[in-house]
Design a protein around this motif. Sequence first.
Motif, PDB file in Angstrom:
ATOM      1  N   GLN A 555      -8.397 -13.222  -3.450  1.00  0.00           N
ATOM      2  CA  GLN A 555      -6.968 -13.502  -4.066  1.00  0.00           C
ATOM      3  C   GLN A 555      -5.953 -12.400  -3.842  1.00  0.00           C
ATOM      4  N   ILE A 556      -6.165 -11.138  -4.092  1.00  0.00           N
ATOM      5  CA  ILE A 556      -5.359 -10.104  -4.087  1.00  0.00           C
ATOM      6  C   ILE A 556      -4.840  -9.967  -2.558  1.00  0.00           C
ATOM      7  N   LEU A 557      -5.510 -10.239  -1.594  1.00  0.00           N
ATOM      8  CA  LEU A 557      -5.197 -10.154  -0.148  1.00  0.00           C
ATOM      9  C   LEU A 557      -4.192 -11.360   0.074  1.00  0.00           C
ATOM     10  N   GLU A 558      -4.560 -12.707  -0.486  1.00  0.00           N
ATOM     11  CA  GLU A 558      -3.528 -13.547  -0.361  1.00  0.00           C
ATOM     12  C   GLU A 558      -2.258 -13.470  -1.128  1.00  0.00           C
ATOM     13  N   ASN A 559      -2.195 -12.449  -2.063  1.00  0.00           N
ATOM     14  CA  ASN A 559      -0.845 -12.438  -2.874  1.00  0.00           C
ATOM     15  C   ASN A 559      -0.384 -10.949  -2.849  1.00  0.00           C
ATOM     16  N   TYR A 563       4.252  -9.025  -6.300  1.00  0.00           N
ATOM     17  CA  TYR A 563       4.192  -7.984  -7.201  1.00  0.00           C
ATOM     18  C   TYR A 563       3.608  -8.271  -8.676  1.00  0.00           C
ATOM     19  N   MET A 564       4.060  -9.369  -9.085  1.00  0.00           N
ATOM     20  CA  MET A 564       3.859  -9.693 -10.485  1.00  0.00           C
ATOM     21  C   MET A 564       2.255 -10.452 -10.402  1.00  0.00           C
ATOM     22  N   LYS A 565       2.053 -11.164  -9.548  1.00  0.00           N
ATOM     23  CA  LYS A 565       0.632 -11.751  -9.281  1.00  0.00           C
ATOM     24  C   LYS A 565      -0.371 -10.581  -8.899  1.00  0.00           C
ATOM     25  N   LEU A 566       0.113  -9.799  -8.188  1.00  0.00           N
ATOM     26  CA  LEU A 566      -0.836  -8.590  -7.846  1.00  0.00           C
ATOM     27  C   LEU A 566      -1.401  -8.034  -8.908  1.00  0.00           C
ATOM     28  N   ALA A 567      -0.535  -7.644  -9.652  1.00  0.00           N
ATOM     29  CA  ALA A 567      -0.798  -6.605 -10.989  1.00  0.00           C
ATOM     30  C   ALA A 567      -1.546  -7.478 -11.930  1.00  0.00           C
ATOM     31  N   GLU A 568      -1.376  -8.584 -12.098  1.00  0.00           N
ATOM     32  CA  GLU A 568      -2.260  -9.391 -12.961  1.00  0.00           C
ATOM     33  C   GLU A 568      -3.658  -9.680 -12.390  1.00  0.00           C
TER      34      GLU A 568
END
Length: 601
Positions: A555-559, A563-568
């Motif tokens: 999921q991290i690679l996809e997002n 920035y917000m989603k990555l931090a979450e």
Amino acid sequence: MNILNAEHVEKTFEDKRLLKGIVLGIGDTDKIGVVGVNGCGKSTLLSVIAGELEPDAGEVVRNRNLRISYLPQDPKFDENCTLLENVVGQIGGKAEHWDVAGEAKAMLLRFGLADPTARPGELSGGQRKRAALVAALLTPAELLILDEPTNHLDHAMIEYLQVYLQKYQGALLLVTHDRYFLDQVTKEIVELDDGKLYRYETNYSGYLELRAARFDDALARERKMAALYRQDLKWMRRGARARSTKNKAHIQRFEELRDREKIIEQKAMEMESLSTRLGRTTIEIKGISKSYGEKHLFSDFTYTFGRYERVGIVGPNGCGKSTLLKAIIGEVEPDAGEVVIGQTVRIGYFGQEHESLPEDMRLIDVVRDSGEYVETKNGLVTASKMCENFLFDGNTQYTPVGKLSGGEKRRLTLLRTLMKAPNVLILDEPTNDLDIATLRVLEDYLDSFAGIVIVVSHDRYFLDRVVTRILSFENGAIYQSEGGYEDYRKRTYATLEGQAIGAKTKDANEKKSSEESWKKPRKKKKLSYSEQREHDMLPGKIDELQERVDALDAQILENANSYMKLAELSAEKEKLEEELLEKMDRFVQLEDLAVELAKEE
């Protein structure tokens, strides 16, 4: 305000031009780290700036009355004076306070040098380096120059030095391979590359990003110039004549393109995973003990290394880490117990002492002593090709070993070790005198190494990158912690949590006895019902957590662009990884407990 300026400095050793018109200004509060491959001239640059070495051309302009304190790579001592007299003598009249000897004694003790009356000849190379570091730190100066200050320091000493330099009020110029240290202490990085200097106003992590961008830009420009040169070459071959101003300019451009200093992609050191098959029996340590006189190092230590295990060994200087390694390879005889080596085990040992290399032999001949060819997973590779993979080009291969830098000799020793295709690698302080580029490739090599890795290192980044289990020497016992160095530090450094292996010290036994209830509990013969149930359920929970971590990685690679989603996602992953490590630690504790109870039964 600049306190020192290096202006168009040139320096050549033998036939190698190390510094090519170096320009460097140092401000009064600059904190600068110097990086570059072994043999590129880092130590030479520091020596020239410190005034210990004269440049062949150019000059170093220092502010009037500028005080410089310099730690060289190989410090010199007066063999007729004591350790304390040497340190105080190096500080000399530069000291501004009265109790120089008292402060020197205190700092020598902090760096593991308890006998100030010792003679330099009685000290190891590491102890001499630490003594010289004490002298450099205590010398009042506006510019502190340190060449590999973290070599031969244990983790506690490195952390102390890190805090000390973070608070240092003057300017700092240093060379170190410790990447965590560079990140925490420096604010600028200067890189020496092919005799030229590149400056980056950031710490080491930022430097890596900016350097990659610089190379991408430079290579893009080179490709454009190469394409233009090919076009001009065709034009010249058609028989162009300089009959007009336009043609003259065209011919001049062609000649400039032809004679330009070409930029090529830097060749990384290639290290294929060379190893032989490792059988079921590996290395079994059975109740070994070792003391030197009244100094107890370890006792009744038992451990079996699993296939493909990655183990880091840490502890203060002099606690017995290197002795343990030497007991494993048979160089040191334990006082009790034994080490059983499996029939298929082939050990490659890379010690912290510099291997004695024949100074008058050519590099290629030294490598050929290990064999004309080496078998790799891709077939046979010649000794010459392996040298190239280790960044020893054709000219360097025919250079006498005596003309190599200390770091190049260390890299050569590493090459010889790996060419023997071991399936167990024992590395004692492998990061000493290796440049960062070599360390990065060594780490990549170890990722694919089909065997056991046992490493003693003070390099925190290297341990985090390479090992999955820490064995720590603490107060006469050896403790086990799962994960890398930072995991160990968080969980066991202060509290000594984790499962102890081997005998405790007398003090530890007394403390344990004092804490026991007046009514001694009945001796356990096996895991309790709840412990056994927990033990049986943990593997499933561990697998489940690992799957969730892997899913989050995807999921991290996809997002990556959010920035917000990555931090979450990153926060969730960090929480899961902590839980995963806790479950793994608990499983290992229960496994060890079950084994111990079975033995007692």
